[in-house]
Design an enzyme around this catalytic site. Structure first.
Site, PDB file in Angstrom:
ATOM      1  N   ARG A 146      17.817  17.391  24.049  1.00 16.19           N
ATOM      2  CA  ARG A 146      17.115  16.281  24.459  1.00 16.19           C
ATOM      3  C   ARG A 146      17.852  15.545  25.870  1.00 16.19           C
ATOM      4  O   ARG A 146      17.621  14.846  26.719  1.00 16.19           O
ATOM      5  CB  ARG A 146      16.661  15.240  23.478  1.00 16.19           C
ATOM      6  CG  ARG A 146      15.963  13.859  23.871  1.00 16.19           C
ATOM      7  CD  ARG A 146      15.449  13.128  22.743  1.00 16.19           C
ATOM      8  NE  ARG A 146      16.626  12.584  22.272  1.00 16.19           N
ATOM      9  CZ  ARG A 146      16.328  11.629  21.158  1.00 16.19           C
ATOM     10  NH1 ARG A 146      15.358  11.494  20.537  1.00 16.19           N
ATOM     11  NH2 ARG A 146      17.259  10.975  20.559  1.00 16.19           N
ATOM     12  N   ARG A 177      25.939   7.505  15.598  1.00 16.50           N
ATOM     13  CA  ARG A 177      24.470   7.163  15.136  1.00 16.50           C
ATOM     14  C   ARG A 177      24.228   7.996  13.713  1.00 16.50           C
ATOM     15  O   ARG A 177      23.540   7.576  13.088  1.00 16.50           O
ATOM     16  CB  ARG A 177      23.652   8.010  16.354  1.00 16.50           C
ATOM     17  CG  ARG A 177      23.396   6.954  17.426  1.00 16.50           C
ATOM     18  CD  ARG A 177      23.239   7.712  18.560  1.00 16.50           C
ATOM     19  NE  ARG A 177      21.854   8.094  18.583  1.00 16.50           N
ATOM     20  CZ  ARG A 177      21.318   9.009  19.346  1.00 16.50           C
ATOM     21  NH1 ARG A 177      21.857   9.460  20.377  1.00 16.50           N
ATOM     22  NH2 ARG A 177      19.811   9.363  19.345  1.00 16.50           N
ATOM     23  N   ARG A 182      15.528  -0.456  10.042  1.00 15.01           N
ATOM     24  CA  ARG A 182      17.110   0.480  10.051  1.00 15.01           C
ATOM     25  C   ARG A 182      17.999  -0.228   9.132  1.00 15.01           C
ATOM     26  O   ARG A 182      18.904   0.265   8.761  1.00 15.01           O
ATOM     27  CB  ARG A 182      17.365   0.459  11.502  1.00 15.01           C
ATOM     28  CG  ARG A 182      17.330   1.928  12.090  1.00 15.01           C
ATOM     29  CD  ARG A 182      17.917   1.454  13.423  1.00 15.01           C
ATOM     30  NE  ARG A 182      18.290   2.784  14.135  1.00 15.01           N
ATOM     31  CZ  ARG A 182      17.231   3.589  14.959  1.00 15.01           C
ATOM     32  NH1 ARG A 182      16.067   3.272  15.142  1.00 15.01           N
ATOM     33  NH2 ARG A 182      17.692   4.710  15.623  1.00 15.01           N
ATOM     34  N   ARG A 220      19.612   9.388  28.226  1.00 17.34           N
ATOM     35  CA  ARG A 220      20.187   8.416  27.243  1.00 17.34           C
ATOM     36  C   ARG A 220      21.612   8.580  27.201  1.00 17.34           C
ATOM     37  O   ARG A 220      21.966   9.729  26.972  1.00 17.34           O
ATOM     38  CB  ARG A 220      19.500   8.593  26.135  1.00 17.34           C
ATOM     39  CG  ARG A 220      17.720   7.847  26.012  1.00 17.34           C
ATOM     40  CD  ARG A 220      17.239   8.037  24.767  1.00 17.34           C
ATOM     41  NE  ARG A 220      17.908   7.615  23.520  1.00 17.34           N
ATOM     42  CZ  ARG A 220      17.353   7.681  22.355  1.00 17.34           C
ATOM     43  NH1 ARG A 220      16.109   7.977  22.014  1.00 17.34           N
ATOM     44  NH2 ARG A 220      18.105   7.224  21.297  1.00 17.34           N
ATOM     45  N   LYS A 238      10.526  11.569  15.030  1.00 13.69           N
ATOM     46  CA  LYS A 238       9.709  10.483  14.887  1.00 13.69           C
ATOM     47  C   LYS A 238       9.005  10.167  16.177  1.00 13.69           C
ATOM     48  O   LYS A 238       7.879   9.725  16.079  1.00 13.69           O
ATOM     49  CB  LYS A 238      10.571   9.332  14.656  1.00 13.69           C
ATOM     50  CG  LYS A 238      11.444   9.275  13.306  1.00 13.69           C
ATOM     51  CD  LYS A 238      12.190   7.955  12.749  1.00 13.69           C
ATOM     52  CE  LYS A 238      13.330   7.517  13.622  1.00 13.69           C
ATOM     53  NZ  LYS A 238      14.490   8.364  13.862  1.00 13.69           N
TER      54      LYS A 238
HETATM   55  P1  ADP Z   1      17.142   7.758  17.661  1.00  8.72           P
HETATM   56  O1  ADP Z   1      16.171   7.311  16.386  1.00  8.72           O
HETATM   57  O2  ADP Z   1      16.841   8.730  18.495  1.00  8.72           O
HETATM   58  O3  ADP Z   1      18.645   7.284  17.533  1.00  8.72           O
HETATM   59  P2  ADP Z   1      16.090   4.980  18.715  1.00  8.72           P
HETATM   60  O4  ADP Z   1      15.097   5.029  20.121  1.00  8.72           O
HETATM   61  O5  ADP Z   1      15.097   4.798  17.620  1.00  8.72           O
HETATM   62  O6  ADP Z   1      16.702   6.357  18.701  1.00  8.72           O
HETATM   63  O7  ADP Z   1      17.290   3.974  18.951  1.00  8.72           O
HETATM   64  C1  ADP Z   1      18.004   3.974  19.919  1.00  8.72           C
HETATM   65  C2  ADP Z   1      19.156   2.765  19.782  1.00  8.72           C
HETATM   66  O8  ADP Z   1      18.409   1.408  19.851  1.00  8.72           O
HETATM   67  C3  ADP Z   1      19.702   2.857  18.368  1.00  8.72           C
HETATM   68  O9  ADP Z   1      20.906   3.541  18.415  1.00  8.72           O
HETATM   69  C4  ADP Z   1      20.209   1.447  18.164  1.00  8.72           C
HETATM   70  O10 ADP Z   1      21.445   1.043  19.045  1.00  8.72           O
HETATM   71  C5  ADP Z   1      18.913   0.789  18.632  1.00  8.72           C
HETATM   72  N1  ADP Z   1      18.014   0.329  17.754  1.00  8.72           N
HETATM   73  C6  ADP Z   1      16.517   0.693  17.704  1.00  8.72           C
HETATM   74  N2  ADP Z   1      15.963   0.429  16.647  1.00  8.72           N
HETATM   75  C7  ADP Z   1      16.993  -0.600  16.046  1.00  8.72           C
HETATM   76  C8  ADP Z   1      16.867  -1.269  14.874  1.00  8.72           C
HETATM   77  N3  ADP Z   1      15.625  -1.176  14.018  1.00  8.72           N
HETATM   78  N4  ADP Z   1      17.882  -1.936  14.493  1.00  8.72           N
HETATM   79  C9  ADP Z   1      18.774  -2.000  15.084  1.00  8.72           C
HETATM   80  N5  ADP Z   1      19.259  -1.523  16.270  1.00  8.72           N
HETATM   81  C10 ADP Z   1      18.033  -0.603  16.774  1.00  8.72           C
END
Ligand code: ADP
Length: 190
Positions: free
Chosen positions: A128, A146, A89, A134, A14
């Site tokens: 990654r 996740r 999400r 991270r 994404k």
């Molecule tokens: P990825 O899609 O690679 O898991 P992101 O960078 O989108 O990573 O998100 C990393 C973390 O940030 C998630 O695992 C969650 O803990 C938090 N997070 C991000 N966006 C949201 C959201 N919309 N609602 C709740 N938690 C979120």
């Protein structure tokens, strides 16, 4: 305005595709993961709260995410539109996003889901991990959590947008360039 949700599991690409979409369509990027990581690196109160959830791969509570996104929308209303990356999400977040946009006479133009098999997701996240720094990219436990959180809480968001006839999927396996070509075709149909 063109308002797109880029949807898909962790590791689907994404972030990579968002950057290309922003360049082509001049949209404002709202990546909730990036916003939380920025707060965490600044050690703000919001960052400290978010970190507790992020490091283990759990979702940050809806009310916290929603108010952060609402601020970003309000600050960028006079531009071409938004790309939402990693948000919504949960179905609750999707509902809140519709209401926030409606307040400004806006709506989601379409949702593009990147489809990638689970084993491929895991190997991408592990690759990654070497450079992302991270915590949530490093260990199998967090990565599996996740993906499980995605299946339980985020996958139902697809149904939410299917009911509105706004959902479309593309194959997220292939070259960055070819996936982007599929995405631009979808955007042209919104
Ligand atoms: P990825 O899609 O690679 O898991 P992101 O960078 O989108 O990573 O998100 C990393 C973390 O940030 C998630 O695992 C969650 O803990 C938090 N997070 C991000 N966006 C949201 C959201 N919309 N609602 C709740 N938690 C979120």
């Amino acid at each position: 305005m063109l308002n797109i949700v880029l949807f898909g599991p962790p590791g689907a690409g994404k972030g990579t595709q968002s950057r290309k979409i922003i360049d082509k369509y001049s949209l404002v990027h709202i990546s909730t993961g990036d916003l939380f990581r920025k707060h965490t690196s600044e050690n703000s109160a919001l960052g400290q709260l978010a970190k507790r959830y992020m490091d283990s791969g759990d979702l940050v509570p809806d009310d916290v995410v929603i108010s952060m996104v609402e601020d970003k929308i309000r600050e960028n209303l006079n531009l071409n539109g938004f790309i939402f990356d990693g948000f919504p999400r949960t179905v609750n977040q999707a509902d809140a996003l519709d209401s926030m946009l409606a307040k400004h006479d806006l709506s989601i133009s379409g949702v593009i889901a990147l489809e990638v098999p689970k084993e491929e997701l895991k190997s991408r996240i592990k690759a990654r991990a070497k450079t992302s720094g991270r915590a949530d990219d490093q260990a199998d436990g967090e990565i599996n959590n996740r993906i499980a959180v995605y299946n339980n809480k985020t996958a139902p968001v697809a149904e939410y947008y299917k009911k509105q006839d706004k959902f479309t999927a593309v194959n997220g396996v292939g070259s960055v360039h070819s996936i982007f070509a599929f995405i631009t075709e979808k955007i042209a149909s919104f």
